[in-house]
Design a protein around this motif. Structure first.
Motif, PDB file in Angstrom:
ATOM      1  N   VAL A 142       8.595 -14.112   4.442  1.00 11.52           N
ATOM      2  CA  VAL A 142       8.639 -14.694   3.098  1.00 11.52           C
ATOM      3  C   VAL A 142       7.443 -14.175   2.312  1.00 11.52           C
ATOM      4  CG1 VAL A 142       8.536 -16.827   1.747  1.00 11.52           C
ATOM      5  CG2 VAL A 142       9.773 -16.787   3.938  1.00 11.52           C
ATOM      6  N   TYR A 143       7.694 -13.723   1.099  1.00 16.11           N
ATOM      7  CA  TYR A 143       6.616 -13.322   0.194  1.00 16.11           C
ATOM      8  C   TYR A 143       6.582 -14.330  -0.945  1.00 16.11           C
ATOM      9  CZ  TYR A 143       4.002 -10.472  -3.230  1.00 16.11           C
ATOM     10  OH  TYR A 143       3.094 -10.016  -4.160  1.00 16.11           O
ATOM     11  N   ASP A 144       5.575 -15.197  -0.941  1.00 19.96           N
ATOM     12  CA  ASP A 144       5.398 -16.158  -2.026  1.00 19.96           C
ATOM     13  C   ASP A 144       4.419 -15.556  -3.023  1.00 19.96           C
ATOM     14  OD1 ASP A 144       5.510 -18.372  -3.606  1.00 19.96           O
ATOM     15  OD2 ASP A 144       4.261 -19.645  -2.330  1.00 19.96           O
ATOM     16  N   CYS A 145       4.955 -14.925  -4.026  1.00 23.23           N
ATOM     17  CA  CYS A 145       4.160 -14.189  -5.032  1.00 23.23           C
ATOM     18  C   CYS A 145       3.717 -15.183  -6.109  1.00 23.23           C
ATOM     19  CB  CYS A 145       5.009 -13.065  -5.619  1.00 23.23           C
ATOM     20  SG  CYS A 145       4.165 -12.072  -6.865  1.00 23.23           S
ATOM     21  N   MET A 146       2.549 -15.754  -5.938  1.00 20.68           N
ATOM     22  CA  MET A 146       2.109 -16.799  -6.856  1.00 20.68           C
ATOM     23  C   MET A 146       1.449 -16.244  -8.110  1.00 20.68           C
ATOM     24  SD  MET A 146      -1.160 -18.450  -4.810  1.00 20.68           S
ATOM     25  CE  MET A 146      -1.773 -19.396  -6.211  1.00 20.68           C
ATOM     26  N   ASP A 147       0.970 -14.997  -8.053  1.00 22.30           N
ATOM     27  CA  ASP A 147       0.315 -14.358  -9.197  1.00 22.30           C
ATOM     28  C   ASP A 147       0.575 -12.858  -9.150  1.00 22.30           C
ATOM     29  OD1 ASP A 147      -1.203 -16.458 -10.638  1.00 22.30           O
ATOM     30  OD2 ASP A 147      -2.289 -16.670  -8.741  1.00 22.30           O
ATOM     31  N   GLU A 148       0.374 -12.189 -10.289  1.00 19.08           N
ATOM     32  CA  GLU A 148       0.381 -10.729 -10.322  1.00 19.08           C
ATOM     33  C   GLU A 148      -1.026 -10.274  -9.947  1.00 19.08           C
ATOM     34  OE1 GLU A 148       1.441  -7.576  -9.811  1.00 19.08           O
ATOM     35  OE2 GLU A 148       3.108  -8.225 -11.083  1.00 19.08           O
ATOM     36  N   LEU A 149      -1.283 -10.194  -8.640  1.00 23.84           N
ATOM     37  CA  LEU A 149      -2.639  -9.946  -8.159  1.00 23.84           C
ATOM     38  C   LEU A 149      -3.175  -8.589  -8.587  1.00 23.84           C
ATOM     39  CD1 LEU A 149      -2.418 -11.377  -4.515  1.00 23.84           C
ATOM     40  CD2 LEU A 149      -3.353 -12.470  -6.561  1.00 23.84           C
ATOM     41  N   SER A 150      -2.298  -7.623  -8.798  1.00 26.68           N
ATOM     42  CA  SER A 150      -2.756  -6.289  -9.178  1.00 26.68           C
ATOM     43  C   SER A 150      -3.425  -6.282 -10.548  1.00 26.68           C
ATOM     44  CB  SER A 150      -1.583  -5.304  -9.170  1.00 26.68           C
ATOM     45  OG  SER A 150      -0.600  -5.692 -10.119  1.00 26.68           O
ATOM     46  N   ALA A 151      -3.193  -7.329 -11.353  1.00 29.44           N
ATOM     47  CA  ALA A 151      -3.790  -7.404 -12.684  1.00 29.44           C
ATOM     48  C   ALA A 151      -5.141  -8.111 -12.681  1.00 29.44           C
ATOM     49  CB  ALA A 151      -2.848  -8.132 -13.643  1.00 29.44           C
ATOM     50  N   PHE A 152      -5.544  -8.638 -11.522  1.00 31.02           N
ATOM     51  CA  PHE A 152      -6.796  -9.380 -11.459  1.00 31.02           C
ATOM     52  C   PHE A 152      -7.978  -8.432 -11.310  1.00 31.02           C
ATOM     53  CE2 PHE A 152      -5.470 -13.901 -10.044  1.00 31.02           C
ATOM     54  CZ  PHE A 152      -4.478 -13.916 -11.013  1.00 31.02           C
ATOM     55  N   ARG A 153      -9.121  -8.863 -11.790  1.00 27.93           N
ATOM     56  CA  ARG A 153     -10.341  -8.067 -11.675  1.00 27.93           C
ATOM     57  C   ARG A 153     -10.675  -7.828 -10.199  1.00 27.93           C
ATOM     58  NH1 ARG A 153     -15.460 -10.079 -15.042  1.00 27.93           N
ATOM     59  NH2 ARG A 153     -13.945  -9.568 -16.692  1.00 27.93           N
ATOM     60  N   GLY A 154     -11.001  -6.577  -9.855  1.00 29.89           N
ATOM     61  CA  GLY A 154     -11.380  -6.238  -8.491  1.00 29.89           C
ATOM     62  C   GLY A 154     -10.215  -6.049  -7.546  1.00 29.89           C
ATOM     63  N   ALA A 155      -8.991  -5.966  -8.064  1.00 27.77           N
ATOM     64  CA  ALA A 155      -7.823  -5.786  -7.191  1.00 27.77           C
ATOM     65  C   ALA A 155      -7.902  -4.439  -6.475  1.00 27.77           C
ATOM     66  CB  ALA A 155      -6.542  -5.859  -8.016  1.00 27.77           C
ATOM     67  N   PRO A 156      -7.572  -4.398  -5.166  1.00 26.22           N
ATOM     68  CA  PRO A 156      -7.606  -3.130  -4.426  1.00 26.22           C
ATOM     69  C   PRO A 156      -6.618  -2.126  -5.021  1.00 26.22           C
ATOM     70  CG  PRO A 156      -7.395  -5.007  -2.931  1.00 26.22           C
ATOM     71  CD  PRO A 156      -7.181  -5.535  -4.314  1.00 26.22           C
ATOM     72  N   PRO A 157      -6.967  -0.868  -5.073  1.00 26.46           N
ATOM     73  CA  PRO A 157      -6.060   0.142  -5.655  1.00 26.46           C
ATOM     74  C   PRO A 157      -4.763   0.293  -4.859  1.00 26.46           C
ATOM     75  CG  PRO A 157      -7.991   1.179  -4.639  1.00 26.46           C
ATOM     76  CD  PRO A 157      -8.262  -0.284  -4.680  1.00 26.46           C
ATOM     77  N   GLN A 158      -4.776  -0.090  -3.573  1.00 26.17           N
ATOM     78  CA  GLN A 158      -3.572   0.053  -2.741  1.00 26.17           C
ATOM     79  C   GLN A 158      -2.608  -1.127  -2.899  1.00 26.17           C
ATOM     80  OE1 GLN A 158      -6.644  -0.511  -1.531  1.00 26.17           O
ATOM     81  NE2 GLN A 158      -7.390   1.251  -0.365  1.00 26.17           N
ATOM     82  N   LEU A 159      -2.985  -2.118  -3.706  1.00 28.34           N
ATOM     83  CA  LEU A 159      -2.215  -3.362  -3.738  1.00 28.34           C
ATOM     84  C   LEU A 159      -0.767  -3.144  -4.169  1.00 28.34           C
ATOM     85  CD1 LEU A 159      -2.103  -6.409  -3.404  1.00 28.34           C
ATOM     86  CD2 LEU A 159      -3.047  -6.656  -5.696  1.00 28.34           C
ATOM     87  N   ARG A 160      -0.532  -2.345  -5.202  1.00 23.23           N
ATOM     88  CA  ARG A 160       0.835  -2.147  -5.685  1.00 23.23           C
ATOM     89  C   ARG A 160       1.719  -1.500  -4.612  1.00 23.23           C
ATOM     90  NH1 ARG A 160       1.664  -3.010 -11.092  1.00 23.23           N
ATOM     91  NH2 ARG A 160      -0.198  -3.141 -12.425  1.00 23.23           N
ATOM     92  N   GLU A 161       1.178  -0.522  -3.898  1.00 17.72           N
ATOM     93  CA  GLU A 161       1.960   0.139  -2.851  1.00 17.72           C
ATOM     94  C   GLU A 161       2.248  -0.814  -1.704  1.00 17.72           C
ATOM     95  OE1 GLU A 161       4.347   2.863  -1.460  1.00 17.72           O
ATOM     96  OE2 GLU A 161       3.231   3.100  -3.348  1.00 17.72           O
TER      97      GLU A 161
END
Length: 406
Positions: A142-161
């Motif tokens: 289950v992926y509970d996507c509570m936020d668009e984490l890639s848009a947050f400050r300091g998000a890892p560059p690999q997050l979208r992949e």
């Protein structure tokens, strides 16, 4: 695993009984749920805590946090009760990322072996956990996507992949709001919107006139309150300007300061940063405010948020003034107790309006709306979807096995 951990005993698995009766196992037959989270259990009490506390009535829950720096490598296993365990990886200072992944992979394998966890749900809040969990074989992901984490400050560059990879692996995907659902619905075959819900009884206590907390008692009235994480999503320019324009209003902010320099926050005699409060304390603070507000900036990090505090404020009987956050507007913009304001002048006018005659506001409509979105109902619907997905998977596996044997 280290001798620092606490290990609980195991119980007979319910799936064995189900199989002996010739039943197809469902979600109720799985004993364990392992959650991988970017948020800490003892941080602000929000979506993960609400949902997984309720999940612990059906599963043994293992809540795996992100690593903390330490002088030695060990996995802390902190039991909340027999059904809920918090797992905190401790890694030596300066450990490279790949070595951290190797340590966590080993500790996870040890946990699965020692606790005899073979049939389980993997529940993800952070796709970055795939760095050390790619090898596990849960019966349901289950992926509970509570936020668009890639848009947050300091998000890892690999997050979208990593998120793309997680969406390929997960059988179910939940989103923390309607706008996030709209953004994700075409990226996965089974996406379901579950916006921020409410513990109505807990926050409804604020309507009873609770005693003013000690660190708030000396503040004058009226009080305009905010509760939540104070980070890059907050419009600090709006906060500072409104406090300057209205020295007769007291602005109270509860919550930790994260990812921004505390020195960057506006200061003034009517600005009061009271720090993070326990979830149990919040109704008393809310009970002694006159208006609650959501001074969020309009940027990429707030584009898809569905603030948990909106229904909590309303359950507490507080009129709310918010910037035009999409999910706030679409869900509460016409309820009669929420004002949408864009800019400092509109905020000032809206707060004045909310202060004028709060008893005249129509609360029956919003109370009826809140009654339909409890955390208990949200978890019940999620659990039913999990069970349905497991039934589908099990039937498919049974049909495939039957075809091969024939």
């Amino acid at each position: 695993m280290s001798n620092h951990q606490t290990v609980t005993g195991t119980q007979a698995t319910p799936q064995q009984a189900a199989k002996s009766l010739g039943l197809i196992p469902g979600a109720h037959s799985i004993q364990d749920l392992i959650c991988f989270s970017h948020l800490r259990w003892n941080f602000v009490y929000q979506r993960p805590q609400h949902l997984l506390s309720r999940a612990s009535r059906h599963f043994r829950v293992w809540f795996w946090e992100e690593p903390v720096w330490d002088h030695q490598a060990w996995l802390e296993v902190r039991p909340i009760d027999a059904q809920m365990h918090i797992l905190v990886p401790h890694v030596p200072h300066g450990t490279p990322a790949e070595a951290q992944h190797d340590l966590q992979r080993k500790w996870l394998n040890d946990l699965l072996t020692q606790q005899q966890i073979t049939d389980f749900v993997a529940w993800y809040y952070t796709p970055m956990a795939l760095n050390f969990t790619e090898h596990i074989q849960p019966r349901l992901t289950v992926y509970d996507c509570m936020d668009e984490l890639s848009a947050f400050r300091g998000a890892p560059p690999q997050l979208r992949e990593r998120e793309k990879q997680l969406m390929q692996q997960a059988q179910l995907m939940f989103t923390g709001g309607q706008s996030l659902y709209e953004a994700k619905k075409n990226l996965h075959p089974s996406v379901h919107a579950f916006p921020s819900s409410i513990d109505n009884h807990h926050f409804g206590q604020a309507r009873l006139g609770l005693d003013d907390p000690a660190d708030q008692q000396a503040l004058a009235y009226p009080r305009i309150g905010f509760s939540g994480v104070i980070d890059e999503r907050l419009d600090i320019q709006l906060l500072g300007e409104l406090a300057r324009r209205r020295p007769d209003w007291q602005f109270v902010l509860l919550g930790p300061v994260v990812k921004i320099d505390p020195a960057s926050l506006p200061q003034g005699p009517n600005l009061h940063y009271l720090g993070m409060k326990a979830y149990e304390q919040l109704p008393a603070y809310f009970s002694n405010w006159q208006v609650a507000w959501l001074p969020f900036a309009l940027n990429e990090s707030t584009r898809f948020i569905s603030p948990t505090k909106t229904p909590e404020y309303l359950a507490a009987g507080l009129p709310v003034v918010s910037t035009p956050i999409r999910d706030v507007v679409s869900t509460y913009g016409e309820c009669g107790t929420v004002w949408i304001a864009d800019g400092v002048e509109e905020f000032e006018r809206s707060i004045e309006a909310a202060l004028q005659n709060p008893s005249a506001l129509c609360w029956s409509r919003i109370d009826a709306q809140l009654a339909q979105c409890s955390w208990q109902q949200t978890w019940k619907q999620m659990h039913e979807l999990m069970d349905e997905q497991l039934q589908i998977s099990d039937r498919s596996r049974f049909s495939a096995t039957k075809a091969v044997t024939v």
